[in-house]
Motif scaffolding. Structure first.
Motif, PDB file in Angstrom:
ATOM      1  N   VAL A 129       0.841  -1.202   0.000  1.00 18.21           N
ATOM      2  CA  VAL A 129       0.000   0.000   0.000  1.00 18.21           C
ATOM      3  C   VAL A 129       0.870   1.244   0.000  1.00 18.21           C
ATOM      4  CG1 VAL A 129      -1.670   1.323   1.349  1.00 18.21           C
ATOM      5  CG2 VAL A 129      -1.938  -1.154   1.121  1.00 18.21           C
ATOM      6  N   ARG A 130       1.908   1.257   0.839  1.00 18.71           N
ATOM      7  CA  ARG A 130       2.794   2.423   0.895  1.00 18.71           C
ATOM      8  C   ARG A 130       3.549   2.617  -0.420  1.00 18.71           C
ATOM      9  NH1 ARG A 130       6.239   1.160   6.083  1.00 18.71           N
ATOM     10  NH2 ARG A 130       5.603  -0.972   5.620  1.00 18.71           N
ATOM     11  N   THR A 131       3.969   1.522  -1.037  1.00 18.82           N
ATOM     12  CA  THR A 131       4.709   1.627  -2.296  1.00 18.82           C
ATOM     13  C   THR A 131       3.816   2.121  -3.431  1.00 18.82           C
ATOM     14  OG1 THR A 131       6.149  -0.181  -1.585  1.00 18.82           O
ATOM     15  CG2 THR A 131       6.163   0.387  -3.919  1.00 18.82           C
ATOM     16  N   PHE A 132       2.603   1.566  -3.539  1.00 16.92           N
ATOM     17  CA  PHE A 132       1.673   2.018  -4.572  1.00 16.92           C
ATOM     18  C   PHE A 132       1.260   3.477  -4.349  1.00 16.92           C
ATOM     19  CE2 PHE A 132       0.664  -2.559  -5.486  1.00 16.92           C
ATOM     20  CZ  PHE A 132       1.027  -2.505  -6.825  1.00 16.92           C
ATOM     21  N   THR A 133       1.198   3.905  -3.098  1.00 16.02           N
ATOM     22  CA  THR A 133       0.896   5.307  -2.811  1.00 16.02           C
ATOM     23  C   THR A 133       1.963   6.217  -3.387  1.00 16.02           C
ATOM     24  OG1 THR A 133      -0.252   4.677  -0.765  1.00 16.02           O
ATOM     25  CG2 THR A 133       0.444   6.971  -0.978  1.00 16.02           C
ATOM     26  N   TRP A 134       3.225   5.847  -3.223  1.00 14.90           N
ATOM     27  CA  TRP A 134       4.303   6.646  -3.799  1.00 14.90           C
ATOM     28  C   TRP A 134       4.284   6.598  -5.323  1.00 14.90           C
ATOM     29  CZ3 TRP A 134       6.580  10.431  -1.675  1.00 14.90           C
ATOM     30  CH2 TRP A 134       6.819  10.450  -0.297  1.00 14.90           C
ATOM     31  N   THR A 135       3.809   5.498  -5.896  1.00 17.19           N
ATOM     32  CA  THR A 135       3.670   5.438  -7.353  1.00 17.19           C
ATOM     33  C   THR A 135       2.699   6.496  -7.850  1.00 17.19           C
ATOM     34  OG1 THR A 135       4.087   3.057  -7.282  1.00 17.19           O
ATOM     35  CG2 THR A 135       3.098   3.932  -9.292  1.00 17.19           C
ATOM     36  N   ILE A 136       1.617   6.692  -7.111  1.00 20.63           N
ATOM     37  CA  ILE A 136       0.626   7.706  -7.485  1.00 20.63           C
ATOM     38  C   ILE A 136       1.166   9.117  -7.264  1.00 20.63           C
ATOM     39  CG2 ILE A 136      -1.680   8.595  -6.957  1.00 20.63           C
ATOM     40  CD1 ILE A 136      -2.461   5.740  -6.164  1.00 20.63           C
ATOM     41  N   ILE A 137       1.894   9.306  -6.149  1.00 26.98           N
ATOM     42  CA  ILE A 137       2.387  10.638  -5.805  1.00 26.98           C
ATOM     43  C   ILE A 137       3.493  11.088  -6.757  1.00 26.98           C
ATOM     44  CG2 ILE A 137       3.594  11.972  -4.026  1.00 26.98           C
ATOM     45  CD1 ILE A 137       2.157  10.298  -1.933  1.00 26.98           C
ATOM     46  N   LEU A 138       4.374  10.180  -7.159  1.00 28.59           N
ATOM     47  CA  LEU A 138       5.566  10.549  -7.915  1.00 28.59           C
ATOM     48  C   LEU A 138       5.383  10.539  -9.430  1.00 28.59           C
ATOM     49  CD1 LEU A 138       8.257   8.553  -5.882  1.00 28.59           C
ATOM     50  CD2 LEU A 138       7.692  10.980  -5.693  1.00 28.59           C
ATOM     51  N   GLN A 139       4.258  10.081  -9.926  1.00 32.17           N
ATOM     52  CA  GLN A 139       4.082  10.026 -11.377  1.00 32.17           C
ATOM     53  C   GLN A 139       4.003  11.431 -11.979  1.00 32.17           C
ATOM     54  OE1 GLN A 139       0.387   8.107 -12.339  1.00 32.17           O
ATOM     55  NE2 GLN A 139      -0.737   9.176 -10.738  1.00 32.17           N
ATOM     56  N   ASP A 140       4.067  11.506 -13.316  1.00 28.55           N
ATOM     57  CA  ASP A 140       4.124  12.814 -13.995  1.00 28.55           C
ATOM     58  C   ASP A 140       2.908  13.675 -13.684  1.00 28.55           C
ATOM     59  OD1 ASP A 140       6.508  12.015 -15.039  1.00 28.55           O
ATOM     60  OD2 ASP A 140       5.727  11.479 -17.008  1.00 28.55           O
ATOM     61  N   GLN A 141       1.754  13.047 -13.505  1.00 28.03           N
ATOM     62  CA  GLN A 141       0.542  13.792 -13.160  1.00 28.03           C
ATOM     63  C   GLN A 141       0.235  13.692 -11.667  1.00 28.03           C
ATOM     64  OE1 GLN A 141       0.481  11.444 -15.752  1.00 28.03           O
ATOM     65  NE2 GLN A 141       0.950  13.050 -17.258  1.00 28.03           N
ATOM     66  N   GLY A 142       1.238  13.346 -10.879  1.00 33.91           N
ATOM     67  CA  GLY A 142       1.036  13.169  -9.449  1.00 33.91           C
ATOM     68  C   GLY A 142       0.950  14.486  -8.700  1.00 33.91           C
ATOM     69  N   ILE A 143       0.835  14.360  -7.375  1.00 25.80           N
ATOM     70  CA  ILE A 143       0.641  15.538  -6.530  1.00 25.80           C
ATOM     71  C   ILE A 143       1.841  16.470  -6.596  1.00 25.80           C
ATOM     72  CG2 ILE A 143       0.282  16.300  -4.147  1.00 25.80           C
ATOM     73  CD1 ILE A 143      -1.145  13.661  -3.624  1.00 25.80           C
ATOM     74  N   ILE A 144       3.050  15.913  -6.535  1.00 30.01           N
ATOM     75  CA  ILE A 144       4.252  16.759  -6.484  1.00 30.01           C
ATOM     76  C   ILE A 144       4.427  17.541  -7.775  1.00 30.01           C
ATOM     77  CG2 ILE A 144       6.766  16.731  -6.298  1.00 30.01           C
ATOM     78  CD1 ILE A 144       6.554  14.321  -4.501  1.00 30.01           C
ATOM     79  N   ASN A 145       4.372  16.880  -8.921  1.00 34.33           N
ATOM     80  CA  ASN A 145       4.535  17.579 -10.197  1.00 34.33           C
ATOM     81  C   ASN A 145       3.399  18.560 -10.451  1.00 34.33           C
ATOM     82  OD1 ASN A 145       6.999  16.739 -11.496  1.00 34.33           O
ATOM     83  ND2 ASN A 145       6.126  14.685 -11.594  1.00 34.33           N
ATOM     84  N   SER A 146       2.181  18.180 -10.111  1.00 33.57           N
ATOM     85  CA  SER A 146       1.038  19.092 -10.307  1.00 33.57           C
ATOM     86  C   SER A 146       1.190  20.343  -9.460  1.00 33.57           C
ATOM     87  CB  SER A 146      -0.265  18.368  -9.957  1.00 33.57           C
ATOM     88  OG  SER A 146      -0.467  17.247 -10.801  1.00 33.57           O
ATOM     89  N   LEU A 147       1.636  20.175  -8.217  1.00 34.49           N
ATOM     90  CA  LEU A 147       1.812  21.326  -7.331  1.00 34.49           C
ATOM     91  C   LEU A 147       2.924  22.245  -7.840  1.00 34.49           C
ATOM     92  CD1 LEU A 147       1.047  22.721  -4.667  1.00 34.49           C
ATOM     93  CD2 LEU A 147       2.740  21.284  -3.519  1.00 34.49           C
ATOM     94  N   LEU A 148       4.044  21.663  -8.255  1.00 30.47           N
ATOM     95  CA  LEU A 148       5.154  22.484  -8.747  1.00 30.47           C
ATOM     96  C   LEU A 148       4.792  23.211 -10.038  1.00 30.47           C
ATOM     97  CD1 LEU A 148       8.175  20.057  -8.102  1.00 30.47           C
ATOM     98  CD2 LEU A 148       7.499  22.060  -6.763  1.00 30.47           C
ATOM     99  N   MET A 149       4.020  22.566 -10.911  1.00 30.52           N
ATOM    100  CA  MET A 149       3.623  23.204 -12.160  1.00 30.52           C
ATOM    101  C   MET A 149       2.585  24.292 -11.910  1.00 30.52           C
ATOM    102  SD  MET A 149       3.475  19.880 -14.711  1.00 30.52           S
ATOM    103  CE  MET A 149       2.995  20.878 -16.128  1.00 30.52           C
ATOM    104  N   ASN A 150       1.669  24.088 -10.990  1.00 27.95           N
ATOM    105  CA  ASN A 150       0.671  25.116 -10.674  1.00 27.95           C
ATOM    106  C   ASN A 150       1.306  26.334 -10.010  1.00 27.95           C
ATOM    107  OD1 ASN A 150      -1.439  23.546 -11.695  1.00 27.95           O
ATOM    108  ND2 ASN A 150      -1.828  22.563  -9.715  1.00 27.95           N
ATOM    109  N   MET A 151       2.395  26.121  -9.287  1.00 23.70           N
ATOM    110  CA  MET A 151       3.098  27.238  -8.649  1.00 23.70           C
ATOM    111  C   MET A 151       4.044  27.936  -9.606  1.00 23.70           C
ATOM    112  SD  MET A 151       3.960  25.492  -4.940  1.00 23.70           S
ATOM    113  CE  MET A 151       4.865  26.931  -4.384  1.00 23.70           C
ATOM    114  N   GLY A 152       4.214  27.392 -10.802  1.00 26.15           N
ATOM    115  CA  GLY A 152       5.078  28.010 -11.794  1.00 26.15           C
ATOM    116  C   GLY A 152       6.555  27.744 -11.595  1.00 26.15           C
ATOM    117  N   ILE A 153       6.886  26.788 -10.732  1.00 26.02           N
ATOM    118  CA  ILE A 153       8.298  26.490 -10.467  1.00 26.02           C
ATOM    119  C   ILE A 153       8.899  25.701 -11.625  1.00 26.02           C
ATOM    120  CG2 ILE A 153       9.886  25.313  -8.895  1.00 26.02           C
ATOM    121  CD1 ILE A 153       7.943  25.883  -6.643  1.00 26.02           C
TER     122      ILE A 153
END
Length: 299
Positions: A129-153
């Motif tokens: 469960v923890r590993t699949f969660t990181w798969t969702i978070i780290l993908q190109d459309q995941g939370i981290i990339n979406s947040l950085l792109m929305n902030m213009g970074i």
């Protein structure tokens, strides 16, 4: 009253644990049974597998070991495994030390219990469960990339998955509790009055920490680092899901030789290399710990 006397007499007739141990041969029987059980299930099966690394249908051979140490692929996988385990150890130490320090010096029992429960919950949640969660978070459309792109970074998604970065992030999160608990067990036994005495003699908090608390916590640093590093060397699920074929570690390579190519001899040779590497690292750590009396409790 009569029943009570009978119960007392019966209890006196029951042999105690110490009396049972003194029975000739019984203590050896208590030791031999579990020893045979562990020997049969662990050591004999392990030796049977490792035997395949130097024996095949034609007899004794060093061919599989030579193939590992002369093949670019196998050396690259071995280097990736050691590098990833080292990076995970460093990051778990960097993130785990402040948490363990906070747990020791928290005065509120409620906050201390909250932080400790947060650490333990990570161990209770399923590894998949923890590993699949990181798969969702780290993908190109995941939370981290979406947040950085929305902030213009960033303008394009950063590659965080199927590389060393993703594996290190996932393994650091999974192995972090082991580092925290190892550090906390040592830090909790440090007398806090030593720091107060150092500050009372004029030392600043940072100097008192570096010269008093940090050296006393080194056994926890050594033990926690060894646990994380050794576990990281043989990790399979998280690197397989977050690293992919381009960032393969030795456990994944062993699995492919057993289940895909059916080359059990090469898989056994890889397992032997991993075992020897782990034993050498443990021996070096033990030797280093003997040089400093302060580190003897850590290994």
């Amino acid at each position: 009253m009569h029943d009570t006397q009978l119960e007392v007499q019966t209890l006196h007739k029951v042999p105690s644990a110490n009396a049972l141990v003194k029975i000739p041969g019984l203590k050896w029987m208590l030791l031999i049974i579990p020893l045979l059980y562990v020997t049969f299930l662990l050591y004999l099966s392990l030796l049977s597998l490792l035997k395949l690394s130097v024996f095949d249908q034609s007899g004794f051979t060093w061919g599989y070991m030579e193939r590992i140490f002369t093949g670019t692929l196998y050396l690259k996988v071995l280097w990736t495994t050691v590098k990833t385990a080292f990076l995970v150890t460093v990051f778990t130490l960097v993130f785990g030390y402040p948490v363990a320090y906070l747990l020791v010096f928290l005065e509120s029992p409620r906050w201390k219990q909250t932080v400790m429960s947060t650490v333990m919950i990570t161990l209770w949640i399923s590894l998949l469960v923890r590993t699949f969660t990181w798969t969702i978070i780290l993908q190109d459309q995941g939370i981290i990339n979406s947040l950085l792109m929305n902030m213009g970074i960033i303008e394009q998604p950063v590659k965080l998955l199927y590389n060393t970065t993703g594996v290190v992030i996932g393994m650091t999160h999974i192995l972090l509790p082991y580092m925290i608990l190892s550090l906390y067990s040592v830090m909790e036994g440090i007398d806090k009055r030593l720091i107060q005495a150092a500050q009372g003699m004029g030392a600043k908090p940072a100097k008192a920490f570096c010269q008093v608390f940090l050296p006393l916590s080194l056994p926890g640093v050594i033990s926690g680092s060894l646990i994380v590093f050794v576990m990281g060397l043989g990790y399979y699920i998280t690197p397989a899901l977050l690293g992919g074929q381009s960032n393969m570690m030795i456990a994944k390579l062993i699995q492919e030789n057993i289940e895909v190519t059916l080359n059990w001899n090469l898989a056994a040779a890889l397992a032997l290399v991993l075992l020897v590497t782990t034993l050498v690292i443990l021996a070096i750590a033990y030797w280093v710990s003997r040089l400093s009396p302060m580190l003897k409790e850590g290994v």
